[in-house]
Write an enzyme that holds these catalytic residues in place. Structure first.
Site, PDB file in Angstrom:
ATOM      1  N   SER A 101       0.827  -1.208   0.000  1.00 54.48           N
ATOM      2  CA  SER A 101       0.000   0.000   0.000  1.00 54.48           C
ATOM      3  C   SER A 101       0.865   1.263   0.000  1.00 54.48           C
ATOM      4  O   SER A 101       1.634   1.466  -0.940  1.00 54.48           O
ATOM      5  CB  SER A 101      -0.969  -0.089   1.186  1.00 54.48           C
ATOM      6  OG  SER A 101      -1.897   0.933   1.149  1.00 54.48           O
ATOM      7  N   ASP A 151     -10.383  -3.788  -5.199  1.00 53.14           N
ATOM      8  CA  ASP A 151      -9.667  -2.862  -4.307  1.00 53.14           C
ATOM      9  C   ASP A 151     -10.201  -1.446  -4.540  1.00 53.14           C
ATOM     10  O   ASP A 151     -10.059  -0.889  -5.632  1.00 53.14           O
ATOM     11  CB  ASP A 151      -8.156  -2.940  -4.624  1.00 53.14           C
ATOM     12  CG  ASP A 151      -7.317  -2.185  -3.613  1.00 53.14           C
ATOM     13  OD1 ASP A 151      -7.835  -1.228  -2.997  1.00 53.14           O
ATOM     14  OD2 ASP A 151      -6.138  -2.538  -3.446  1.00 53.14           O
ATOM     15  N   HIS A 182      -8.442  -4.352  -0.684  1.00 52.28           N
ATOM     16  CA  HIS A 182      -7.105  -3.780  -0.474  1.00 52.28           C
ATOM     17  C   HIS A 182      -6.208  -4.660   0.399  1.00 52.28           C
ATOM     18  O   HIS A 182      -5.014  -4.404   0.516  1.00 52.28           O
ATOM     19  CB  HIS A 182      -7.274  -2.384   0.158  1.00 52.28           C
ATOM     20  CG  HIS A 182      -6.042  -1.551   0.093  1.00 52.28           C
ATOM     21  ND1 HIS A 182      -5.406  -1.238  -1.097  1.00 52.28           N
ATOM     22  CD2 HIS A 182      -5.296  -0.965   1.072  1.00 52.28           C
ATOM     23  CE1 HIS A 182      -4.335  -0.493  -0.840  1.00 52.28           C
ATOM     24  NE2 HIS A 182      -4.247  -0.319   0.465  1.00 52.28           N
TER      25      HIS A 182
HETATM   26  C1  MLT Z   1      -1.442   6.037  -0.145  1.00 53.16           C
HETATM   27  O1  MLT Z   1      -1.836   7.054   0.410  1.00 53.16           O
HETATM   28  O2  MLT Z   1      -0.258   5.746  -0.290  1.00 53.16           O
HETATM   29  C2  MLT Z   1      -2.510   5.132  -0.680  1.00 53.16           C
HETATM   30  O3  MLT Z   1      -3.740   5.747  -0.659  1.00 53.16           O
HETATM   31  C3  MLT Z   1      -2.568   3.844   0.052  1.00 53.16           C
HETATM   32  C4  MLT Z   1      -2.880   4.055   1.502  1.00 53.16           C
HETATM   33  O4  MLT Z   1      -1.965   4.258   2.259  1.00 53.16           O
HETATM   34  O5  MLT Z   1      -4.046   4.010   1.880  1.00 53.16           O
END
Ligand code: MLT
Length: 200
Positions: A101, A151, A182
């Protein structure tokens, strides 16, 4: 940066572990060991705090990155890897990133901004870190992307766009699709480990 370093067993390789929003440097250690049990581990905690949740760079809203901070933090991480390679005496040329992520997004940003910054990248649920920029040559760079068809944060189109951009720059990209959202599932982690054993 706050981090954990664990020396591996007779290995020239170092796994750079990068957690998701709200995670810590401990989170991905089991995943790293599952992927390569012999490599060194350098697991970092993001320097940014969003309401107490560690991240690797600031965002303006969910999915909307603060580009200025992303660029600054990417350089900070790249500098940190070089310093750590001196401190812990590992080979800077043999660093494999494993990110989830937000951690996958900064790993992608390393690839977008610094040529040869990574030997290989395993990106779980990444997004396109920046658009409209010239990417460095990525010939011979293997990239695994783990993605979820449902996701809501890293949408399938975003995954396809990222894969296309990396391929255009010369990288060899493998996408593993799960039918979930996700979350990083066990079967996705296993697919990454199988890919690593096959490709690296
Ligand atoms: C981010 O901000 O890098 C992406 O939205 C993934 C997350 O951290 O939720």
């Amino acid at each position: 940066m706050k981090h954990i370093f664990e020396k591996g067993v007779n290995s020239d390789r170092t796994l750079l572990l990068l957690h998701g929003t709200g995670g810590t440097e401990s989170d991905l250690i089991p995943l790293g060991k599952m992927i390569d049990s012999e490599a060194n581990i350098l697991s970092c905690r993001g320097n940014v705090s969003e309401n107490g949740m560690p991240r690797f760079f600031k965002r303006l809203a969910e999915g909307v990155f603060d580009e200025e901070d992303l660029i600054l933090r990417t350089k900070e991480l790249n500098d940190f890897i070089r310093e750590a390679s001196d401190t812990y005496q590992f080979n800077r040329e043999e660093v494999v990133a494993i990110g989830y992520s937000n951690g996958a997004n900064i790993a992608g940003s390393l690839l977008f901004h610094f040529k040869n910054s990574l030997k290989c990248a395993i990106l779980h649920h990444p997004m396109v870190p920046r658009r409209g920029v010239q990417l460095p040559n990525m010939v011979d760079l293997p990239v695994f992307i783990g993605a979820g068809k449902n996701d809501p944060i890293c949408k399938p189109e975003e995954t396809e766009d990222l894969a296309e951009l990396l391929k255009k720059a010369g990288a060899t990209v493998s996408i593993h699709w799960e039918s979930y959202g996700h979350q990083l599932t066990k079967s996705e982690a296993q697919a990454a480990a199988d890919w690593y054993k096959r490709e690296i």
